[in-house]
Motif scaffolding. Structure first.
Motif, PDB file in Angstrom:
ATOM      1  N   ARG A  34       0.835  -1.212   0.000  1.00  0.00           N
ATOM      2  CA  ARG A  34       0.000   0.000   0.000  1.00  0.00           C
ATOM      3  C   ARG A  34       0.867   1.257   0.000  1.00  0.00           C
ATOM      4  N   LEU A  35       1.949   1.225   0.766  1.00  0.00           N
ATOM      5  CA  LEU A  35       2.860   2.369   0.775  1.00  0.00           C
ATOM      6  C   LEU A  35       3.436   2.597  -0.619  1.00  0.00           C
ATOM      7  N   ARG A  36       3.830   1.532  -1.262  1.00  0.00           N
ATOM      8  CA  ARG A  36       4.386   1.652  -2.617  1.00  0.00           C
ATOM      9  C   ARG A  36       3.352   2.189  -3.586  1.00  0.00           C
ATOM     10  N   GLU A  37       2.101   1.768  -3.445  1.00  0.00           N
ATOM     11  CA  GLU A  37       1.029   2.304  -4.287  1.00  0.00           C
ATOM     12  C   GLU A  37       0.881   3.815  -4.101  1.00  0.00           C
ATOM     13  N   GLN A  38       1.187   4.288  -2.889  1.00  0.00           N
ATOM     14  CA  GLN A  38       1.085   5.714  -2.575  1.00  0.00           C
ATOM     15  C   GLN A  38       2.341   6.493  -2.963  1.00  0.00           C
ATOM     16  N   GLY A  39       3.315   5.806  -3.558  1.00  0.00           N
ATOM     17  CA  GLY A  39       4.525   6.488  -4.010  1.00  0.00           C
ATOM     18  C   GLY A  39       5.715   6.373  -3.086  1.00  0.00           C
ATOM     19  N   PHE A  40       5.571   5.659  -1.969  1.00  0.00           N
ATOM     20  CA  PHE A  40       6.681   5.467  -1.039  1.00  0.00           C
ATOM     21  C   PHE A  40       7.450   4.216  -1.449  1.00  0.00           C
ATOM     22  N   SER A  41       8.076   4.263  -2.600  1.00  0.00           N
ATOM     23  CA  SER A  41       8.665   3.071  -3.197  1.00  0.00           C
ATOM     24  C   SER A  41       9.982   2.646  -2.565  1.00  0.00           C
ATOM     25  N   ASP A  42      10.641   3.514  -1.850  1.00  0.00           N
ATOM     26  CA  ASP A  42      11.954   3.188  -1.302  1.00  0.00           C
ATOM     27  C   ASP A  42      11.920   2.650   0.124  1.00  0.00           C
ATOM     28  N   ILE A  43      10.744   2.468   0.677  1.00  0.00           N
ATOM     29  CA  ILE A  43      10.654   1.983   2.050  1.00  0.00           C
ATOM     30  C   ILE A  43      10.816   0.464   2.050  1.00  0.00           C
ATOM     31  N   ALA A  44      11.790  -0.005   2.789  1.00  0.00           N
ATOM     32  CA  ALA A  44      12.085  -1.441   2.841  1.00  0.00           C
ATOM     33  C   ALA A  44      11.088  -2.166   3.735  1.00  0.00           C
ATOM     34  N   GLU A  45      10.813  -3.415   3.383  1.00  0.00           N
ATOM     35  CA  GLU A  45       9.913  -4.224   4.201  1.00  0.00           C
ATOM     36  C   GLU A  45      10.417  -4.331   5.628  1.00  0.00           C
ATOM     37  N   GLY A  46      11.728  -4.472   5.798  1.00  0.00           N
ATOM     38  CA  GLY A  46      12.299  -4.580   7.133  1.00  0.00           C
ATOM     39  C   GLY A  46      11.981  -3.376   8.004  1.00  0.00           C
ATOM     40  N   THR A  47      11.939  -2.205   7.389  1.00  0.00           N
ATOM     41  CA  THR A  47      11.588  -0.980   8.114  1.00  0.00           C
ATOM     42  C   THR A  47      10.162  -1.075   8.634  1.00  0.00           C
ATOM     43  N   ILE A  48       9.272  -1.586   7.791  1.00  0.00           N
ATOM     44  CA  ILE A  48       7.866  -1.699   8.178  1.00  0.00           C
ATOM     45  C   ILE A  48       7.695  -2.733   9.286  1.00  0.00           C
ATOM     46  N   TYR A  49       8.373  -3.879   9.156  1.00  0.00           N
ATOM     47  CA  TYR A  49       8.244  -4.904  10.195  1.00  0.00           C
ATOM     48  C   TYR A  49       8.757  -4.410  11.545  1.00  0.00           C
ATOM     49  N   ALA A  50       9.855  -3.674  11.552  1.00  0.00           N
ATOM     50  CA  ALA A  50      10.371  -3.110  12.803  1.00  0.00           C
ATOM     51  C   ALA A  50       9.384  -2.105  13.384  1.00  0.00           C
ATOM     52  N   LEU A  51       8.779  -1.304  12.535  1.00  0.00           N
ATOM     53  CA  LEU A  51       7.790  -0.325  12.980  1.00  0.00           C
ATOM     54  C   LEU A  51       6.566  -1.039  13.553  1.00  0.00           C
ATOM     55  N   LEU A  52       6.131  -2.121  12.915  1.00  0.00           N
ATOM     56  CA  LEU A  52       4.977  -2.864  13.408  1.00  0.00           C
ATOM     57  C   LEU A  52       5.234  -3.439  14.797  1.00  0.00           C
ATOM     58  N   VAL A  53       6.448  -3.895  15.043  1.00  0.00           N
ATOM     59  CA  VAL A  53       6.806  -4.381  16.380  1.00  0.00           C
ATOM     60  C   VAL A  53       6.667  -3.247  17.395  1.00  0.00           C
ATOM     61  N   ARG A  54       7.158  -2.066  17.031  1.00  0.00           N
ATOM     62  CA  ARG A  54       7.094  -0.916  17.949  1.00  0.00           C
ATOM     63  C   ARG A  54       5.653  -0.503  18.239  1.00  0.00           C
ATOM     64  N   ILE A  55       4.816  -0.420  17.201  1.00  0.00           N
ATOM     65  CA  ILE A  55       3.439   0.033  17.469  1.00  0.00           C
ATOM     66  C   ILE A  55       2.639  -1.044  18.206  1.00  0.00           C
ATOM     67  N   GLU A  56       3.028  -2.302  18.024  1.00  0.00           N
ATOM     68  CA  GLU A  56       2.396  -3.373  18.807  1.00  0.00           C
ATOM     69  C   GLU A  56       2.800  -3.240  20.273  1.00  0.00           C
ATOM     70  N   GLN A  57       4.074  -2.987  20.527  1.00  0.00           N
ATOM     71  CA  GLN A  57       4.556  -2.824  21.899  1.00  0.00           C
ATOM     72  C   GLN A  57       3.940  -1.606  22.573  1.00  0.00           C
TER      73      GLN A  57
END
Length: 109
Positions: A34-57
């Motif tokens: 979804r981020l890539r569809e919005q034009g955020f093409s350079d965001i790595a999956e690893g960045t998102i997974y780390a962020l998801l851990v943080r928002i879950e915590q």
């Protein structure tokens, strides 16, 4: 993406992901898509997974494990009440910044 954009995204990516989850629940790869569809093409999956851990915590999302045909269960994230409040505050802060930046750009006080 330039260094300046990367630095700006670091401060806003959490709110962006919460905004995506406010539309509907999603798992990590789906959020990245979804981020890539919005034009955020350079965001790595690893960045998102780390962020998801943080928002879950932080308690901003609920997580449900859904069986996957291609491997281990997927963790599907959905915005909970605390996450909705956090997102509302993010948008208030964002609007404040946008207004002030526009004033600066236009040379107003």
């Amino acid at each position: 993406m330039g260094k300046q954009m990367t630095e700006m995204l670091k401060g806003t990516l959490e709110g962006i992901v919460l905004a995506i989850l406010s539309v509907r629940p999603a798992y990590g790869y789906e959020i990245t898509a979804r981020l890539r569809e919005q034009g955020f093409s350079d965001i790595a999956e690893g960045t998102i997974y780390a962020l998801l851990v943080r928002i879950e915590q932080k308690g901003l999302v609920d997580v449900e494990k859904i069986p996957s045909e291609k491997g281990p269960p997927r963790k599907v994230y959905s915005l909970n009440a605390q996450g909705k409040r956090y997102l509302e505050e993010f948008w208030r802060a964002w609007n404040f910044l946008v207004e002030r930046l526009e004033q600066l750009r236009e040379g107003r006080r």
